[in-house]
Each structure stands twice: as structure tokens, then as C-alpha cells.
Design a protein around this motif. Structure first.
Motif, PDB file in Angstrom:
ATOM      1  N   HIS A  34       0.785  -1.225  -0.089  1.00  0.00           N
ATOM      2  CA  HIS A  34      -0.225  -0.035   0.134  1.00  0.00           C
ATOM      3  C   HIS A  34       0.917   1.271  -0.061  1.00  0.00           C
ATOM      4  O   HIS A  34       0.515   2.211  -0.790  1.00  0.00           O
ATOM      5  CB  HIS A  34      -0.914   0.045   1.130  1.00  0.00           C
ATOM      6  N   ARG A  37       2.398   1.866  -3.279  1.00  0.00           N
ATOM      7  CA  ARG A  37       1.233   2.476  -4.270  1.00  0.00           C
ATOM      8  C   ARG A  37       1.182   3.878  -3.995  1.00  0.00           C
ATOM      9  O   ARG A  37       0.865   4.781  -4.961  1.00  0.00           O
ATOM     10  CB  ARG A  37       0.299   1.855  -4.212  1.00  0.00           C
ATOM     11  N   ARG A  43      -3.476   2.793  -7.181  1.00  0.00           N
ATOM     12  CA  ARG A  43      -4.664   2.643  -6.606  1.00  0.00           C
ATOM     13  C   ARG A  43      -5.138   1.302  -6.739  1.00  0.00           C
ATOM     14  O   ARG A  43      -5.109   0.935  -7.797  1.00  0.00           O
ATOM     15  CB  ARG A  43      -5.863   3.700  -6.890  1.00  0.00           C
ATOM     16  N   HIS A  44      -5.568   0.623  -5.523  1.00  0.00           N
ATOM     17  CA  HIS A  44      -5.854  -0.717  -5.818  1.00  0.00           C
ATOM     18  C   HIS A  44      -7.258  -0.882  -4.995  1.00  0.00           C
ATOM     19  O   HIS A  44      -7.593  -0.628  -3.896  1.00  0.00           O
ATOM     20  CB  HIS A  44      -4.716  -1.686  -5.092  1.00  0.00           C
ATOM     21  N   GLU A  47      -6.960  -3.984  -2.067  1.00  0.00           N
ATOM     22  CA  GLU A  47      -6.062  -3.658  -1.121  1.00  0.00           C
ATOM     23  C   GLU A  47      -5.877  -2.465  -0.173  1.00  0.00           C
ATOM     24  O   GLU A  47      -5.686  -2.169   0.623  1.00  0.00           O
ATOM     25  CB  GLU A  47      -4.619  -4.094  -1.653  1.00  0.00           C
ATOM     26  N   ASP A  48      -6.187  -1.274  -0.975  1.00  0.00           N
ATOM     27  CA  ASP A  48      -6.229   0.085  -0.303  1.00  0.00           C
ATOM     28  C   ASP A  48      -7.563   0.443   0.405  1.00  0.00           C
ATOM     29  O   ASP A  48      -7.288   1.522   1.029  1.00  0.00           O
ATOM     30  CB  ASP A  48      -5.930   0.672  -1.607  1.00  0.00           C
ATOM     31  N   HIS A 144     -15.486   2.590  -8.978  1.00  0.00           N
ATOM     32  CA  HIS A 144     -14.245   2.056  -9.374  1.00  0.00           C
ATOM     33  C   HIS A 144     -14.280   1.871 -10.872  1.00  0.00           C
ATOM     34  O   HIS A 144     -14.167   0.820 -11.386  1.00  0.00           O
ATOM     35  CB  HIS A 144     -14.017   0.726  -8.755  1.00  0.00           C
ATOM     36  N   TRP A 147     -12.051  -0.134 -13.537  1.00  0.00           N
ATOM     37  CA  TRP A 147     -11.987  -1.471 -13.649  1.00  0.00           C
ATOM     38  C   TRP A 147     -13.399  -1.891 -14.436  1.00  0.00           C
ATOM     39  O   TRP A 147     -14.426  -1.150 -13.729  1.00  0.00           O
ATOM     40  CB  TRP A 147     -11.750  -2.258 -12.348  1.00  0.00           C
ATOM     41  N   THR A 236     -11.759  -8.922   0.136  1.00  0.00           N
ATOM     42  CA  THR A 236     -11.341  -9.617  -0.989  1.00  0.00           C
ATOM     43  C   THR A 236     -12.491 -10.256  -1.455  1.00  0.00           C
ATOM     44  O   THR A 236     -12.913 -10.284  -2.834  1.00  0.00           O
ATOM     45  CB  THR A 236     -10.158 -10.607  -0.712  1.00  0.00           C
ATOM     46  N   LEU A 246     -12.093  -8.006 -11.498  1.00  0.00           N
ATOM     47  CA  LEU A 246     -10.834  -7.657 -11.196  1.00  0.00           C
ATOM     48  C   LEU A 246      -9.754  -9.064 -11.507  1.00  0.00           C
ATOM     49  O   LEU A 246      -8.921  -9.158 -10.502  1.00  0.00           O
ATOM     50  CB  LEU A 246     -11.089  -7.554  -9.537  1.00  0.00           C
ATOM     51  N   LEU A 249      -6.169  -8.449 -11.498  1.00  0.00           N
ATOM     52  CA  LEU A 249      -5.590  -8.338  -9.986  1.00  0.00           C
ATOM     53  C   LEU A 249      -5.412  -9.532  -9.255  1.00  0.00           C
ATOM     54  O   LEU A 249      -4.906  -9.686  -8.393  1.00  0.00           O
ATOM     55  CB  LEU A 249      -6.412  -7.300  -9.355  1.00  0.00           C
TER      56      LEU A 249
END
Length: 290
Positions: A34, A37, A43-44, A47-48, A144, A147, A236, A246, A249
Motif C-alpha cells: 500500500h 502504491r 490505486r488498488h 488492497e487500499d 471503481h 475496472w 477480498t 478484477l 488483479l
């Protein structure tokens, strides 16, 4: 696992320094991607989330606290913060000072945790809350939007209408699109949070992380880290079951629009509920010992 809180627990310097170092290593492993990044401006969406939605900063998560009722030999109170005091035995958290400052929030959190724990887990939502957050939006409008959605906006909306929405969590419901809100069986509010939250809800269980860090430094940092780890795994699943694609990823979808996907989701949800029950009990025990 966190050592049990107990009055007059005394840790020698070697013991508490080992615990602190182990916590810092554990958090460094989780924080490094994190932070990298963030430095790079990346940006994720999975995870973020725990660092953008929740207010606990990485440096706070990494910082170790022993919890209430623990004395550290050969320690300097300046290493731990303003709420620590030194006496002949060592350094101890000034529990009375922290408790007096947070009396109202301690009571609010305890009541919420106890009310949630008192109810049976409901596992029939199948993650439709994430779908309700993009209901009748275009690709450009979704949160988002970097994506792609797995289905067309039209088919996504059909899935929401076919499955229905059974969300009891206010902080998920408040992100629903306006057309999706009337489709929910409930109308959660902040005022009804204690009456509605239930232990099968992914977001209620993810929020154990929030309640644990709001209780810090009264609870051991290992307990906060355990809640963080659970929240990370729940997020997740939350996004794998969402309308977003996703897979690039490394997160293949849980296709809750199918019977097989709903079974997969409910199985994982049940496992998270069981793990969350143990963490919720530990948080309640820590508050009650105060």
C-alpha cells in the motif's frame, strides 16, 4: 493470538520488545504494498480500501500497544505516548485517564458488539450490496470506473431486481444508488444500527477492525492486527463477489448471479462469521475488564 488481558500483568523488557518487534514485522508485510502504491500514485480497489475507507493510518496500525493492565519493565513512557505513566514497577497505560476521555464511545461500541453477537447470523444477502452501489449506473459513473463491470449495466440491474437486496448495514446502504434504495428490504439508519446489525454481515464483521482501533490503546495491538487481517480477507471476498471484473488483479469472480456462486459466497460468509464471533468476544472481554 493476543495474550489475555489481566490486572498486574508484568512483562520483562525482552518479552515486550519481542512482542513489539513481531507486531511491527507483521504489519510491515501488510503495509509495504500500500505504501509503495501511495508513493507512486497508484490505486488498488481491494488492497487500499482499509486505508482509505477507515481512518486508522498505517503508522498507527504499526505502532504497538500492550493493552490495559500490562506493565512494561525497563520502558520509557515517551516511547508509547501521552497516556502512559511510569512507576516503580515500570511503564503502564493510564487506563483511568483513557477510559474517562472515551466513556461514551466505549459504551456505544460495547452495546453494538453485544447486540450483534446476540443475534443469529443471516447468510442470504449474497453480496448484493455491492451490486446496489452500481445499480443503473454507466461504466463511467461507477465508483471503481477504472475496472470493467463483468456484466452489462442492464444485466447488472436485472440481477439486483431478480435477487433482491437484504442489507442491514447502514454504512453499506448509504452508498446505494438512489434507485436501488427502495429495493432493499430494510432502511438502515445510524439510529437503528444497534437494532439491525447481525453477525453474518460482511461489513459488520469487517468493521471489527474499526471498533478495535477505536479501542486502542486499551486493547493489545495484536488484537487490532487480527481484526485487520479478517477485514482484509473479507474485503477480498466482497470485491470478488461484486459486479467488477478484477481477475487481472488475481481476484477471480465469485459469480453470485449463479447458484454455484451463491453457494460459494455463503460458505465463505459462514466461515468469516465464525472467525468474527471470536474476535467480537475478545473485544467485549477487553471492554468488560475495564
Amino acid at each position: 493470538m493476543t495474550a489475555a488481558l489481566a490486572p498486574a500483568t508484568v512483562l520483562d523488557a525482552a518479552d515486550w520488545r519481542a512482542r513489539r518487534a513481531a507486531h511491527e514485522r507483521r504489519m510491515d508485510d501488510r503495509l509495504a504494498p500500500h505504501l509503495a502504491r501511495r508513493r507512486a500514485g497508484g490505486r488498488h480497489p481491494v488492497e487500499d480500501f482499509l486505508f482509505t475507507y477507515y481512518s486508522h493510518r498505517p503508522a498507527q496500525l504499526r505502532r504497538w500497544h500492550p493493552g490495559a493492565g500490562v506493565t512494561l519493565r525497563d520502558a520509557d513512557p515517551a516511547e508509547f505516548g501521552r497516556d502512559y505513566r511510569a512507576d516503580a514497577a515500570g511503564v503502564t497505560l493510564d487506563t483511568d485517564r483513557v477510559r474517562a476521555r472515551r466513556a461514551e464511545s466505549l459504551s456505544w461500541i460495547r452495546d453494538l458488539l453485544a447486540a450483534t453477537a446476540s443475534r443469529p447470523a443471516h447468510l442470504g444477502c449474497f453480496g448484493m450490496h455491492e451490486w446496489a452501489m452500481v445499480y443503473r449506473q454507466t461504466q463511467e459513473e461507477v465508483r471503481h470506473n477504472a475496472w470493467p463491470l463483468r456484466l452489462t449495466p442492464e444485466r447488472t440491474a436485472e440481477v439486483v431486481r431478480e435477487r433482491g437486496v437484504r442489507c442491514s448495514h447502514f454504512d453499506a446502504y448509504r452508498f446505494f444508488t438512489a434507485p436501488a434504495r427502495p429495493l432493499n428490504l430494510l432502511t438502515p439508519t445510524r439510529e437503528t444500527q444497534h437494532a439491525l446489525e447481525q453477525p453474518g454481515c460482511l461489513h459488520a464483521n469487517m468493521d471489527l477492525y474499526k471498533w478495535s482501533y477505536k479501542l486502542s490503546p486499551l486493547v493489545p495491538s495484536e488484537l487490532v492486527a487480527d481484526c485487520f487481517e479478517l477485514a482484509r480477507e473479507i474485503r477480498t471476498l466482497d470485491m470478488r463477489a461484486s459486479p467488477y471484473d478484477l481477475a487481472a488483479l488475481g481476484h477471480p469472480p465469485v459469480r453470485v448471479e449463479t447458484a454455484q456462486g451463491r453457494t460459494e459466497y455463503a460458505t465463505a460468509q459462514r466461515g468469516f462469521a465464525e472467525r468474527a464471533a471470536g474476535l467480537r468476544a475478545r473485544l467485549l472481554a477487553a471492554i468488560d475488564q475495564l
